[in-house]
Design a protein around this motif. Structure first.
Motif, PDB file in Angstrom:
ATOM      1  N   GLN A  71       0.828  -1.215   0.000  1.00  0.00           N
ATOM      2  CA  GLN A  71       0.000   0.000   0.000  1.00  0.00           C
ATOM      3  C   GLN A  71       0.857   1.258   0.000  1.00  0.00           C
ATOM      4  O   GLN A  71       0.573   2.221  -0.706  1.00  0.00           O
ATOM      5  N   ARG A  72       1.932   1.199   0.812  1.00  0.00           N
ATOM      6  CA  ARG A  72       2.835   2.353   0.890  1.00  0.00           C
ATOM      7  C   ARG A  72       3.465   2.608  -0.479  1.00  0.00           C
ATOM      8  O   ARG A  72       3.573   3.733  -0.936  1.00  0.00           O
ATOM      9  N   LYS A  73       3.857   1.514  -1.097  1.00  0.00           N
ATOM     10  CA  LYS A  73       4.495   1.614  -2.410  1.00  0.00           C
ATOM     11  C   LYS A  73       3.524   2.215  -3.436  1.00  0.00           C
ATOM     12  O   LYS A  73       3.890   3.072  -4.236  1.00  0.00           O
ATOM     13  N   ARG A  74       2.269   1.747  -3.341  1.00  0.00           N
ATOM     14  CA  ARG A  74       1.246   2.225  -4.283  1.00  0.00           C
ATOM     15  C   ARG A  74       0.967   3.720  -4.077  1.00  0.00           C
ATOM     16  O   ARG A  74       0.839   4.482  -5.012  1.00  0.00           O
ATOM     17  N   ARG A  75       0.873   4.103  -2.757  1.00  0.00           N
ATOM     18  CA  ARG A  75       0.605   5.501  -2.434  1.00  0.00           C
ATOM     19  C   ARG A  75       1.755   6.389  -2.899  1.00  0.00           C
ATOM     20  O   ARG A  75       1.568   7.450  -3.473  1.00  0.00           O
ATOM     21  N   PHE A  76       2.942   5.910  -2.650  1.00  0.00           N
ATOM     22  CA  PHE A  76       4.139   6.649  -3.048  1.00  0.00           C
ATOM     23  C   PHE A  76       4.156   6.821  -4.573  1.00  0.00           C
ATOM     24  O   PHE A  76       4.438   7.903  -5.082  1.00  0.00           O
ATOM     25  N   ALA A  77       3.790   5.757  -5.244  1.00  0.00           N
ATOM     26  CA  ALA A  77       3.771   5.801  -6.715  1.00  0.00           C
ATOM     27  C   ALA A  77       2.691   6.773  -7.194  1.00  0.00           C
ATOM     28  O   ALA A  77       2.873   7.502  -8.170  1.00  0.00           O
ATOM     29  N   TRP A  78       1.551   6.783  -6.446  1.00  0.00           N
ATOM     30  CA  TRP A  78       0.443   7.655  -6.821  1.00  0.00           C
ATOM     31  C   TRP A  78       0.847   9.122  -6.710  1.00  0.00           C
ATOM     32  O   TRP A  78       0.466   9.966  -7.513  1.00  0.00           O
ATOM     33  N   ILE A  79       1.614   9.424  -5.648  1.00  0.00           N
ATOM     34  CA  ILE A  79       2.065  10.804  -5.455  1.00  0.00           C
ATOM     35  C   ILE A  79       3.203  11.129  -6.417  1.00  0.00           C
ATOM     36  O   ILE A  79       3.264  12.205  -7.007  1.00  0.00           O
ATOM     37  N   LEU A  80       4.068  10.187  -6.537  1.00  0.00           N
ATOM     38  CA  LEU A  80       5.300  10.437  -7.289  1.00  0.00           C
ATOM     39  C   LEU A  80       5.071  10.500  -8.790  1.00  0.00           C
ATOM     40  O   LEU A  80       5.704  11.312  -9.479  1.00  0.00           O
ATOM     41  N   SER A  81       4.157   9.680  -9.269  1.00  0.00           N
ATOM     42  CA  SER A  81       4.039   9.598 -10.730  1.00  0.00           C
ATOM     43  C   SER A  81       3.599  10.918 -11.395  1.00  0.00           C
ATOM     44  O   SER A  81       4.200  11.302 -12.398  1.00  0.00           O
ATOM     45  N   PRO A  82       2.587  11.663 -10.839  1.00  0.00           N
ATOM     46  CA  PRO A  82       2.276  12.957 -11.468  1.00  0.00           C
ATOM     47  C   PRO A  82       3.432  13.954 -11.342  1.00  0.00           C
ATOM     48  O   PRO A  82       3.731  14.682 -12.283  1.00  0.00           O
ATOM     49  N   ALA A  83       4.079  13.943 -10.147  1.00  0.00           N
ATOM     50  CA  ALA A  83       5.202  14.862  -9.946  1.00  0.00           C
ATOM     51  C   ALA A  83       6.318  14.545 -10.937  1.00  0.00           C
ATOM     52  O   ALA A  83       6.926  15.444 -11.526  1.00  0.00           O
ATOM     53  N   LEU A  84       6.522  13.272 -11.100  1.00  0.00           N
ATOM     54  CA  LEU A  84       7.575  12.833 -12.021  1.00  0.00           C
ATOM     55  C   LEU A  84       7.222  13.232 -13.457  1.00  0.00           C
ATOM     56  O   LEU A  84       8.063  13.725 -14.218  1.00  0.00           O
ATOM     57  N   GLY A  85       5.937  13.065 -13.774  1.00  0.00           N
ATOM     58  CA  GLY A  85       5.472  13.434 -15.125  1.00  0.00           C
ATOM     59  C   GLY A  85       5.635  14.918 -15.379  1.00  0.00           C
ATOM     60  O   GLY A  85       6.119  15.334 -16.432  1.00  0.00           O
ATOM     61  N   LEU A  86       5.253  15.711 -14.343  1.00  0.00           N
ATOM     62  CA  LEU A  86       5.393  17.168 -14.484  1.00  0.00           C
ATOM     63  C   LEU A  86       6.857  17.568 -14.636  1.00  0.00           C
ATOM     64  O   LEU A  86       7.200  18.418 -15.450  1.00  0.00           O
ATOM     65  N   GLY A  87       7.676  16.959 -13.843  1.00  0.00           N
ATOM     66  CA  GLY A  87       9.107  17.242 -13.891  1.00  0.00           C
ATOM     67  C   GLY A  87       9.689  16.940 -15.257  1.00  0.00           C
ATOM     68  O   GLY A  87      10.435  17.750 -15.823  1.00  0.00           O
ATOM     69  N   VAL A  88       9.323  15.791 -15.774  1.00  0.00           N
ATOM     70  CA  VAL A  88       9.829  15.384 -17.094  1.00  0.00           C
ATOM     71  C   VAL A  88       9.334  16.352 -18.167  1.00  0.00           C
ATOM     72  O   VAL A  88      10.108  16.782 -19.043  1.00  0.00           O
ATOM     73  N   ALA A  89       8.040  16.718 -18.056  1.00  0.00           N
ATOM     74  CA  ALA A  89       7.471  17.647 -19.047  1.00  0.00           C
ATOM     75  C   ALA A  89       8.170  19.005 -18.977  1.00  0.00           C
ATOM     76  O   ALA A  89       8.496  19.606 -20.014  1.00  0.00           O
ATOM     77  N   GLY A  90       8.421  19.492 -17.741  1.00  0.00           N
ATOM     78  CA  GLY A  90       9.105  20.765 -17.558  1.00  0.00           C
ATOM     79  C   GLY A  90      10.509  20.728 -18.140  1.00  0.00           C
ATOM     80  O   GLY A  90      10.916  21.654 -18.859  1.00  0.00           O
ATOM     81  N   ALA A  91      11.212  19.652 -17.815  1.00  0.00           N
ATOM     82  CA  ALA A  91      12.585  19.520 -18.317  1.00  0.00           C
ATOM     83  C   ALA A  91      12.599  19.489 -19.843  1.00  0.00           C
ATOM     84  O   ALA A  91      13.453  20.105 -20.488  1.00  0.00           O
ATOM     85  N   LEU A  92      11.619  18.813 -20.382  1.00  0.00           N
ATOM     86  CA  LEU A  92      11.520  18.705 -21.844  1.00  0.00           C
ATOM     87  C   LEU A  92      11.259  20.085 -22.460  1.00  0.00           C
ATOM     88  O   LEU A  92      11.850  20.448 -23.487  1.00  0.00           O
TER      89      LEU A  92
END
Lengths: 207, 153
Positions: free
Chosen positions: B62-83
């Motif tokens: 569950q912790r892993k899933r929650r972490f992924a849930w939070i991290l994945s949009p942030a990661l997506g935004l970060g990647v988009a910004g960097a791009l």
């Protein structure tokens, strides 16, 4: 909900299958409660199998726990092509084989010299030998366990999976990774070994 | 009857023969004996230990899933910004416009004229034009007030 899986599954009925399917579906979604029911149904059987494969109660306990933890963690990969029982025994078999091979590699562990293997010659007794006339008491059960423990892992696993757990030849063949004919010949040899060992045991008892 | 695994393979018993041997009374008796062996009961301590391990696996998942849930949009935004930053900074330069009509001589003359004017300025200082510097006479200095016809004013 009444627990109708596990041992009751062997009697097989449509209702049982439906209930088992429902529990399996819940387990796929990581339902802790449903998985607990599955553990209740199979824990003794899986532990019995592992205990006889490993010959060490403590290690067998750990391996059995490992079986269920792995099953829980990878339930989403269970495709339903075989029964849950077969799947659990497959996990248990793989863990036991890994453990036995690790023991064999370790020089300080118990030597397997003298254990029955496929190359060993068996004297198949005549039909006058009738052990079924004897009641299976604790002593007899222990003698069987001792005889099973002296077999090689290959014979032992086939004997336990087929005769004790009632798995079909095809599923055992798939599990062990050998043709069905090899499973049958191993089973024949395992039974012959057991028969010989028990005959010796009975003769000792009489004398 | 003596028999071992190799014999069985070499003699290559047919499946039917093997089945018949497995169905023999002796073999079936052994099967019944093995079947009658009891299961090994596990202890309550074992079960509670297993429950704890499974629960910890659930919590970790569950912790892993929650972490992924939070991290994945942030990661997506970060990647988009960097791009986006990369795209903006690494935009290919506009091709230089080169006029084919401009004669190179004109440019060279302009540059030479500019350099001359700089040189004159350095030599003569501000206020003298090129001709004055060459003649050594300031147009201002050559002005004589006595020569002015005041009557004409």
């Amino acid at each position: 909900m009444e627990l109708v899986i596990g041992a009751a599954r062997l009697s097989s009925g449509k209702q049982n299958d439906v209930n088992e399917l429902a529990i399996v579906e819940r387990c796929r979604k990581q339902d802790y409660e449903a998985f607990g029911k599955l553990v209740d149904a199979y824990q003794n059987r899986v532990f019995g199998f592992v205990r006889r494969m490993i010959n060490n109660a403590e290690e067998a306990s750990d391996i059995t726990q490992d079986v269920f933890i792995r099953a829980f963690q990878s339930f989403h990969r269970f495709d339903g092509r075989c029964s849950v029982r077969t799947w659990l025994f497959r996990i248990a078999y793989n863990l036991c084989v890994d453990k036995v091979r690790k023991i064999n590699r370790s020089p300080d562990e118990v030597s397997l010299q003298g254990t029955a293997d496929i190359d060993e010659t068996f004297d198949v007794p005549d039909v006058r030998w009738q052990p079924d006339q004897l009641a299976i008491d604790a002593e007899m059960a222990e003698a069987i366990d001792v005889a099973v423990s002296t077999m090689s892992e290959k014979l032992r696993s086939v004997l336990l999976l087929h005769d004790k757990e009632d798995l079909p030849y095809e599923e055992i063949a798939q599990m062990v990774g050998v043709p069905v004919g090899t499973v049958k010949s191993r089973l024949f040899l395992a039974r012959a070994h057991l028969q010989q060992h028990l005959r010796n045991y009975l003769q000792t008892e009489v004398s | 009857m003596k028999m071992n695994g190799r014999d069985m393979n070499e003699r290559s018993l047919s499946e039917n023969e093997l089945d018949a041997r497995l169905e023999s009374p002796d073999q079936m008796r052994v099967r019944n004996l093995v079947q009658s062996l009891g299961d090994e009961p596990v202890s309550m301590a074992w079960r509670s230990e297993l429950n704890e391990k499974i629960l910890s696996a659930v919590v970790a998942r569950q912790r892993k899933r929650r972490f992924a849930w939070i991290l994945s949009p942030a990661l997506g935004l970060g990647v988009a910004g960097a791009l986006a930053v990369v795209l903006v900074t690494k935009t290919p330069e506009a091709p230089r416009f080169e006029s084919h009509n401009t004669a190179p001589g004109i440019e060279a003359n302009l540059v030479a004229s500019f350099k001359d004017s700089i040189n004159y300025t350095e030599v003569t200082g501000v206020g003298l034009n090129a001709d004055e510097a060459i003649n050594g006479k300031s147009s201002v200095a050559s002005y004589d007030s006595a020569e002015v016809d005041l009557g004409s004013l």
